[in-house]
Enzyme design. Sequence first.
Site, PDB file in Angstrom:
ATOM      1  CD  GLU A   1      -1.735  -4.002   3.228  1.00  0.00           C
ATOM      2  OE1 GLU A   1      -2.764  -4.325   2.905  1.00  0.00           O
ATOM      3  OE2 GLU A   1      -0.549  -3.829   2.906  1.00  0.00           O
TER       4      GLU A   1
ATOM      5  CE  LYS B   1      -5.419  -4.075   3.941  1.00  0.00           C
ATOM      6  NZ  LYS B   1      -6.094  -4.035   2.442  1.00  0.00           N
TER       7      LYS B   1
ATOM      8  CG  ASP C   1      -2.142  -1.049   1.253  1.00  0.00           C
ATOM      9  OD1 ASP C   1      -2.198  -1.313  -0.118  1.00  0.00           O
ATOM     10  OD2 ASP C   1      -2.571  -1.334   2.306  1.00  0.00           O
TER      11      ASP C   1
END
Length: 241
Positions: free
Chosen positions: A104, A106, A73
């Site tokens: 990452e 999220k 990401d």
Amino acid sequence: MSQWSLSQLLSSLHEDVQLRLATVRKTFNHPGSKGDASENVWISLLDTYLPKRYQAAKAHVVDSQGNFSQQIDVVIFDRQYSPFIFTYEGEIIVPAESVYAVFEAKQTANAELVAYAQQKVASVRQLQRTSLPIPHAGGVYPPKALMPILGGLLTFESDWSPALGPSLERALTANPGDGRLDLGCVAAHGHFFFDHSKDRYLFVNENKPATAFLFKLIAQLQFSGTVPMIDVEAYGQWLTK
């Protein structure tokens, strides 16, 4: 007398990031769109405030053996000394030697997503990196030792209560190998990092988590030094295959 306030400037920075992440969470219903928008908020923050020697982007990482990481990401990579960064049909591919950190991103933190982030980070750290001797006016420096690649997790919220506490620590310590997460941010609550001097994770609850995380990341990047001199010819061999 100046009317500037450093405290107010830093508060505004955090409020902007937190508002943008909260808006993404409330506005986007499609998981893919929500994920892309959240990643873009973090990438924008890092690209704006990190020194210009660094660049942040969603990318794959590749090594000279032709191995690729999973899609990451947020990749923080070198733009000062790296001789090439590939872009193909909108996809960015970064050589492993150029990578400083991977994250990452999220919406919320939970055990499943921590494990997923660890898997993503491991896919980058397991790639091979080259390091050539560095010529200089007085001779040649030996090959630079490979710096550790930082790994982490960026979210807006957490499924745990407290958000930063024993449950997060259990998830983080479940993978102490290549998937280790060095630092991260839960923007609505605080940030965390692994303290090597104490050999454990520290969790910081605060009013301006995004700003505190940014400062912690910059400090850790400073200690990372500079990326190694990449062996371009090791990549060039693929031209004949």
